[in-house]
Scaffold this motif. Structure first.
Motif, PDB file in Angstrom:
ATOM      1  N   MET A  55       0.844  -1.188   0.000  1.00  0.00           N
ATOM      2  CA  MET A  55       0.000   0.000   0.000  1.00  0.00           C
ATOM      3  C   MET A  55       0.879   1.238   0.000  1.00  0.00           C
ATOM      4  SD  MET A  55      -1.295   0.202   3.973  1.00  0.00           S
ATOM      5  CE  MET A  55      -2.040   1.801   3.727  1.00  0.00           C
ATOM      6  N   CYS A  56       0.265   2.391  -0.003  1.00  0.00           N
ATOM      7  CA  CYS A  56       0.977   3.651   0.134  1.00  0.00           C
ATOM      8  C   CYS A  56       0.162   4.516   1.078  1.00  0.00           C
ATOM      9  CB  CYS A  56       1.150   4.341  -1.216  1.00  0.00           C
ATOM     10  SG  CYS A  56       1.992   5.942  -1.085  1.00  0.00           S
ATOM     11  N   GLY A  57       0.683   4.718   2.293  1.00  0.00           N
ATOM     12  CA  GLY A  57      -0.069   5.466   3.291  1.00  0.00           C
ATOM     13  C   GLY A  57       0.621   6.701   3.795  1.00  0.00           C
ATOM     14  N   ARG A  58       1.825   6.984   3.295  1.00  0.00           N
ATOM     15  CA  ARG A  58       2.550   8.171   3.731  1.00  0.00           C
ATOM     16  C   ARG A  58       3.638   8.491   2.709  1.00  0.00           C
ATOM     17  NH1 ARG A  58       3.031   9.015   9.230  1.00  0.00           N
ATOM     18  NH2 ARG A  58       1.540   7.342   9.570  1.00  0.00           N
ATOM     19  N   PHE A  59       3.859   9.754   2.410  1.00  0.00           N
ATOM     20  CA  PHE A  59       4.916  10.119   1.474  1.00  0.00           C
ATOM     21  C   PHE A  59       5.376  11.550   1.705  1.00  0.00           C
ATOM     22  CE2 PHE A  59       1.000  11.253  -0.730  1.00  0.00           C
ATOM     23  CZ  PHE A  59       1.289  12.408  -1.446  1.00  0.00           C
ATOM     24  N   SER A  60       6.369  11.967   0.933  1.00  0.00           N
ATOM     25  CA  SER A  60       6.919  13.318   1.063  1.00  0.00           C
ATOM     26  C   SER A  60       6.963  13.999  -0.302  1.00  0.00           C
ATOM     27  CB  SER A  60       8.337  13.267   1.648  1.00  0.00           C
ATOM     28  OG  SER A  60       9.217  12.588   0.762  1.00  0.00           O
ATOM     29  N   ALA A  70      -6.023   2.148  -4.214  1.00  0.00           N
ATOM     30  CA  ALA A  70      -6.825   1.292  -5.092  1.00  0.00           C
ATOM     31  C   ALA A  70      -5.894   0.263  -5.717  1.00  0.00           C
ATOM     32  CB  ALA A  70      -7.500   2.120  -6.183  1.00  0.00           C
ATOM     33  N   ARG A  71      -6.252  -0.995  -5.653  1.00  0.00           N
ATOM     34  CA  ARG A  71      -5.437  -2.048  -6.264  1.00  0.00           C
ATOM     35  C   ARG A  71      -5.543  -1.943  -7.778  1.00  0.00           C
ATOM     36  NH1 ARG A  71      -3.872  -6.372  -2.791  1.00  0.00           N
ATOM     37  NH2 ARG A  71      -3.658  -7.710  -4.624  1.00  0.00           N
ATOM     38  N   SER A  72      -4.414  -1.781  -8.450  1.00  0.00           N
ATOM     39  CA  SER A  72      -4.421  -1.596  -9.898  1.00  0.00           C
ATOM     40  C   SER A  72      -4.985  -2.812 -10.629  1.00  0.00           C
ATOM     41  CB  SER A  72      -3.003  -1.313 -10.398  1.00  0.00           C
ATOM     42  OG  SER A  72      -2.131  -2.388 -10.072  1.00  0.00           O
ATOM     43  N   SER A 131     -16.158   1.769  -6.930  1.00  0.00           N
ATOM     44  CA  SER A 131     -15.559   2.985  -6.378  1.00  0.00           C
ATOM     45  C   SER A 131     -14.532   3.616  -7.306  1.00  0.00           C
ATOM     46  CB  SER A 131     -14.884   2.670  -5.037  1.00  0.00           C
ATOM     47  OG  SER A 131     -15.809   2.190  -4.096  1.00  0.00           O
ATOM     48  N   PHE A 132     -13.953   2.805  -8.221  1.00  0.00           N
ATOM     49  CA  PHE A 132     -12.828   3.293  -9.004  1.00  0.00           C
ATOM     50  C   PHE A 132     -13.018   3.273 -10.524  1.00  0.00           C
ATOM     51  CE2 PHE A 132     -10.815   1.027  -5.247  1.00  0.00           C
ATOM     52  CZ  PHE A 132     -10.664   2.179  -4.489  1.00  0.00           C
ATOM     53  N   LYS A 133     -13.905   2.428 -11.029  1.00  0.00           N
ATOM     54  CA  LYS A 133     -13.925   2.203 -12.473  1.00  0.00           C
ATOM     55  C   LYS A 133     -14.317   3.442 -13.270  1.00  0.00           C
ATOM     56  CE  LYS A 133     -18.497  -0.082 -12.514  1.00  0.00           C
ATOM     57  NZ  LYS A 133     -19.189  -1.350 -12.864  1.00  0.00           N
ATOM     58  N   HIS A 134     -15.159   4.302 -12.721  1.00  0.00           N
ATOM     59  CA  HIS A 134     -15.522   5.545 -13.421  1.00  0.00           C
ATOM     60  C   HIS A 134     -14.308   6.453 -13.537  1.00  0.00           C
ATOM     61  CE1 HIS A 134     -16.862   9.836 -13.265  1.00  0.00           C
ATOM     62  NE2 HIS A 134     -17.575   9.424 -14.292  1.00  0.00           N
ATOM     63  N   ALA A 135     -13.613   6.675 -12.436  1.00  0.00           N
ATOM     64  CA  ALA A 135     -12.446   7.554 -12.441  1.00  0.00           C
ATOM     65  C   ALA A 135     -11.315   6.980 -13.287  1.00  0.00           C
ATOM     66  CB  ALA A 135     -11.966   7.798 -11.016  1.00  0.00           C
ATOM     67  N   LEU A 136     -11.158   5.667 -13.294  1.00  0.00           N
ATOM     68  CA  LEU A 136     -10.097   5.060 -14.083  1.00  0.00           C
ATOM     69  C   LEU A 136     -10.248   5.379 -15.557  1.00  0.00           C
ATOM     70  CD1 LEU A 136      -7.621   3.148 -14.131  1.00  0.00           C
ATOM     71  CD2 LEU A 136      -9.223   1.254 -14.478  1.00  0.00           C
ATOM     72  N   LYS A 137     -11.478   5.449 -16.019  1.00  0.00           N
ATOM     73  CA  LYS A 137     -11.718   5.733 -17.436  1.00  0.00           C
ATOM     74  C   LYS A 137     -11.471   7.207 -17.788  1.00  0.00           C
ATOM     75  CE  LYS A 137     -13.213   1.813 -19.295  1.00  0.00           C
ATOM     76  NZ  LYS A 137     -14.604   1.664 -19.757  1.00  0.00           N
ATOM     77  N   LYS A 138     -11.836   8.129 -16.895  1.00  0.00           N
ATOM     78  CA  LYS A 138     -11.856   9.537 -17.293  1.00  0.00           C
ATOM     79  C   LYS A 138     -11.169  10.523 -16.344  1.00  0.00           C
ATOM     80  CE  LYS A 138     -14.205   9.305 -21.160  1.00  0.00           C
ATOM     81  NZ  LYS A 138     -13.595   9.745 -22.451  1.00  0.00           N
ATOM     82  N   GLN A 139     -10.905  10.121 -15.110  1.00  0.00           N
ATOM     83  CA  GLN A 139     -10.422  11.086 -14.126  1.00  0.00           C
ATOM     84  C   GLN A 139      -9.158  10.579 -13.430  1.00  0.00           C
ATOM     85  OE1 GLN A 139     -14.881  12.950 -13.335  1.00  0.00           O
ATOM     86  NE2 GLN A 139     -13.848  11.939 -11.667  1.00  0.00           N
ATOM     87  N   HIS A 160     -16.380  18.592  -3.076  1.00  0.00           N
ATOM     88  CA  HIS A 160     -15.118  18.059  -2.582  1.00  0.00           C
ATOM     89  C   HIS A 160     -14.395  17.366  -3.737  1.00  0.00           C
ATOM     90  CE1 HIS A 160     -16.411  18.397   1.720  1.00  0.00           C
ATOM     91  NE2 HIS A 160     -17.600  18.327   1.139  1.00  0.00           N
ATOM     92  N   TYR A 161     -13.100  17.645  -3.857  1.00  0.00           N
ATOM     93  CA  TYR A 161     -12.268  16.995  -4.862  1.00  0.00           C
ATOM     94  C   TYR A 161     -11.296  16.068  -4.128  1.00  0.00           C
ATOM     95  CZ  TYR A 161     -14.165  20.422  -8.090  1.00  0.00           C
ATOM     96  OH  TYR A 161     -15.032  21.189  -8.852  1.00  0.00           O
ATOM     97  N   THR A 162     -11.434  14.776  -4.374  1.00  0.00           N
ATOM     98  CA  THR A 162     -10.686  13.781  -3.613  1.00  0.00           C
ATOM     99  C   THR A 162      -9.918  12.840  -4.538  1.00  0.00           C
ATOM    100  OG1 THR A 162     -12.521  12.195  -3.557  1.00  0.00           O
ATOM    101  CG2 THR A 162     -12.436  13.865  -1.794  1.00  0.00           C
ATOM    102  N   CYS A 163      -9.000  12.062  -3.957  1.00  0.00           N
ATOM    103  CA  CYS A 163      -8.190  11.178  -4.795  1.00  0.00           C
ATOM    104  C   CYS A 163      -7.765   9.921  -4.051  1.00  0.00           C
ATOM    105  CB  CYS A 163      -6.947  11.923  -5.289  1.00  0.00           C
ATOM    106  SG  CYS A 163      -5.788  12.363  -3.973  1.00  0.00           S
ATOM    107  N   THR A 164      -7.268   8.972  -4.816  1.00  0.00           N
ATOM    108  CA  THR A 164      -6.674   7.754  -4.288  1.00  0.00           C
ATOM    109  C   THR A 164      -5.421   7.447  -5.073  1.00  0.00           C
ATOM    110  OG1 THR A 164      -7.143   5.452  -3.677  1.00  0.00           O
ATOM    111  CG2 THR A 164      -7.926   6.169  -5.831  1.00  0.00           C
ATOM    112  N   ILE A 165      -4.508   6.676  -4.476  1.00  0.00           N
ATOM    113  CA  ILE A 165      -3.259   6.280  -5.125  1.00  0.00           C
ATOM    114  C   ILE A 165      -3.332   4.798  -5.479  1.00  0.00           C
ATOM    115  CG2 ILE A 165      -0.766   5.997  -4.831  1.00  0.00           C
ATOM    116  CD1 ILE A 165      -0.853   8.394  -2.906  1.00  0.00           C
TER     117      ILE A 165
END
Length: 221
Positions: free
Chosen positions: A1-6, A76-78, A86-94, A142-147
Motif C-alpha cells: 500500500m501507500c499510506g505516507r509520502f513526502s 486502489a489495487r491496480s 468505487s474506481f472504475k468511473h475515475a479510471l476511465k476519465k479522471q 469536494h475533490y478527492t483522490c486515491t493512489i
C-alpha cells in the motif's frame, strides 16, 4: 500500500519536470510526512495543459451518500480497479499524477516495524498514478483522490508486498490523456517500477506520527 509520502522538491523544479502550465499552489511549501485526509499536490490534464493543485487524499465516489468511505479508499489495487464501483468511473476519465520524491513503508523485523523511505534514483521527483473524483455534499464540492498500488518489485519485496504505481515519463502522458480509456492500455502503465532505479533507507520513528511534519522525517539513520 501507500499510506505516507513526502514532497520536498522546489516548486519551479516540479513545474518544469511535469510540464505544468497552470498552478494554484503559489503558497507551496515542502512536505515531509504527507498523510491520508490531507490536501496533497496533484496534476490533472485540463484542456490542453497540465494543471497542478491539491486534492484531498481519500476518495469519495461521486455516488456516495456521505464521506465515510474516504478513509478506506486511500489506495486502489491496480489489478482490480476497473472492476470496482468505487474506481472504475475515475479510471476511465479522471486520472491524475500524485507528485512525490519519496514514500514511506514499514519493514517488519523480529522485534519491531522499521520505517523506510523509498526513492527513485537519487531522490528526484516522480509521479504516482492517482484517480480523482468530484463529490457534492449539498453544501460544497469536494475533490478527492486515491493512489493506485501494484505488486512489489524486487527492492520492495524486502519491505512490503505492495507499492504505489510509479509512472515513467512515457506513461505519465498516457495516464493524463483522458481520450485513453482502454483498460488494457491503462494496465500496461501500472506495472511495478524498476528496482534498479530505486533505493531505500531507514528513517527515524518520528515519521510514525503524521503530526511530525519536519525535515528530520527524511534524514537517513
Amino acid at each position: 500500500m501507500c499510506g505516507r509520502f513526502s514532497l520536498t522538491t522546489e516548486l519551479d523544479v516540479l513545474l518544469e519536470r511535469f510540464q505544468i502550465e497552470q498552478t494554484t499552489m503559489e503558497g507551496y511549501e515542502p512536505r515531509y510526512n504527507i498523510a491520508p485526509s490531507q490536501q496533497i499536490p496533484a496534476v490533472i490534464r485540463a484542456g490542453h495543459c497540465n494543471r497542478m493543485g491539491t486534492l484531498r487524499w481519500g476518495l469519495i465516489p461521486f455516488w456516495a451518500k456521505d464521506a465515510s468511505m474516504a478513509s478506506k479508499l486511500i489506495n486502489a489495487r491496480s489489478e482490480t480497479a476497473d472492476q470496482k464501483a468505487s474506481f472504475k468511473h475515475a479510471l476511465k476519465k479522471q486520472r491524475c499524477l500524485i507528485l512525490s520524491d519519496g514514500f514511506y513503508e514499514w519493514k517488519q523485523t523480529e522485534n519491531r516495524k522499521v520505517p523506510m523511505r523509498i526513492q527513485v534514483r537519487k531522490g528526484e521527483p516522480f509521479a504516482m498514478a492517482g484517480l480523482w473524483e468530484k463529490w457534492d455534499d449539498g453544501k460544497r464540492t469536494h475533490y478527492t483522490c486515491t493512489i493506485l498500488t501494484t505488486e512489489a518489485n524486487v527492492l520492495m519485496e524486502e519491505i512490503h508486498n505492495r507499492m504505489p504505481v510509479i509512472l515513467t515519463k512515457v506513461t505519465e502522458k498516457i495516464w493524463l490523456d483522458s481520450s485513453v480509456n482502454d483498460v488494457a492500455e491503462l494496465k500496461q502503465c501500472m506495472k511495478p517500477f524498476a528496482s534498479s532505479e530505486m533505493n531505500a533507507y531507514e528513517v527515524s520513528t518520528i515519521v510514525n506520527s503524521p503530526k511530525n511534519e519536519k525535515h528530520e522525517c527524511i534524514i537517513p539513520i
